[in-house]
Design an enzyme around this catalytic site. Structure first.
Site, short mmCIF file in Angstrom:
data_model
loop_
_atom_site.label_atom_id
_atom_site.label_comp_id
_atom_site.label_asym_id
_atom_site.label_seq_id
_atom_site.Cartn_x
_atom_site.Cartn_y
_atom_site.Cartn_z
N SER A 54 0.85 -1.19 0.00
CA SER A 54 0.00 0.00 0.00
C SER A 54 0.88 1.23 0.00
CB SER A 54 -0.90 0.02 1.24
OG SER A 54 -1.57 1.26 1.36
N TYR A 82 -2.07 -0.47 10.07
CA TYR A 82 -2.10 -0.80 8.65
C TYR A 82 -0.82 -0.36 7.96
CZ TYR A 82 -3.99 -1.24 3.90
OH TYR A 82 -4.21 -1.59 2.58
#
Length: 228
Positions: free
Chosen positions: A147, A159
Site C-alpha cells: 500500500s 495498517y
C-alpha cells in the site's frame, strides 16, 4: 484492447487471496480473462464461490476455497489443493487484508495483533508456502499487495506498519529466491473502493481528503488494478 491482448496466461494456474471483493475480485477476473486458471480464496466462503461461479459462467476456469490467510494450516491447504486440482502453481497473488482506522493512542493490543496477523503474517505465510512449492517446481511469480501507506503517512498506524513490513519482506524474498526462478514483487496502490475501504469512505471528510491526494482527482476503482 482486452487483457488477453496484453497478457496471455493460457496454461498457467495460481491463486488469489481476498478474491471475494474489491481488488482481489477484479484481479481474479483479469487472470481468467487472460486465459489463466485461478483458485479464488476468501475468508468469506460466499464471496469466493460467487466470483468462481462468475468466471466459470464466462467460460473460464476457477475453483473456490474458504481460507484464513493467518492460519498456516489453511494456507498450506490452499497450496496443496491448487496443485492437486490443477497440477501446478505458477503464480500467487497475496492480496487479503483488513483495515482499521484508529487513533494511535486508542489502538488496543487485540486490534493491533489482529491487523498485523492478517496484513503482514498472512502475506508471509502465503509467500512462504507458495515459495516452497515454486522452488521445488523450478520457478514462479509471487505478487503481494502492499500500500502507499507503507511508504508515506496517510492511513492508520497498524495498517501502515503492516504494509511497510510487506514491502521489506518482498524485497528480501526477491533477493533470496531469484536464483530459484521465483520472482517476488509487490505493488502499493492508494485508496481503492472495496468492501474494506468503503465503510471509511462513507465519511465525506475522509473521502475528500483521499481525493485531494490523487492526481486523477478520484478514488481508485478495482478495475484500475487489473493491468498492474
Amino acid at each position: 484492447m482486452s487483457v488477453r491482448d496484453l497478457f496471455d496466461l493460457s496454461g498457467k494456474c495460481g491463486y488469489v487471496t481476498g478474491a471475494g471483493s474489491g481488488r482481489g475480485r477484479a484481479i481474479a477476473r483479469g487472470i481468467a480473462a487472460a486465459g489463466g486458471t485461478v483458485v479464488v480464496s476468501d475468508v468469506r466462503r460466499d464471496g469466493a464461490e460467487s466470483i468462481a461461479e462468475e468466471i466459470q459462467s464466462g467460460g473460464g476456469h476457477a475453483t473456490a476455497l474458504c481460507v484464513d490467510v493467518a492460519d498456516k494450516t489453511q494456507v498450506e491447504a490452499l497450496i496443496e489443493e491448487t496443485v492437486r486440482k490443477w497440477g501446478r502453481l505458477d503464480f500467487a497473488f497475496n492480496n487479503a487484508g483488513i483495515l482499521k482506522l484508529e487513533k494511535p493512542e486508542e489502538i488496543s493490543e487485540k486490534n493491533w495483533d489482529e491487523e498485523l496477523r492478517v496484513d503482514l503474517t498472512g502475506a508471509f505465510l502465503c509467500s512462504q508456502a507458495a515459495g516452497r512449492q515454486m522452488i521445488g517446481n523450478g520457478g514462479g511469480k509471487i505478487i503481494n499487495t502492499a500500500s502507499i501507506s507503507g511508504l508515506v503517512v496517510n492511513s492508520g498506524l497498524t495498517y501502515s506498519t503492516a504494509k511497510a513490513g510487506v514491502i521489506q519482506m518482498t524485497r528480501v524474498l526477491a533477493m533470496r529466491w531469484a536464483r530459484h526462478g521465483v520472482y517476488v514483487n509487490c505493488f502499493s496502490p492508494g485508496y481503492v473502493r472495496s468492501g474494506m475501504t468503503e465503510p471509511h469512505l462513507t465519511r465525506h471528510e475522509v473521502e475528500q481528503a483521499m481525493i485531494r491526494q490523487k492526481p486523477i482527482s478520484r478514488i481508485g476503482e478495482p478495475a484500475d488494478i487489473v493491468g498492474t
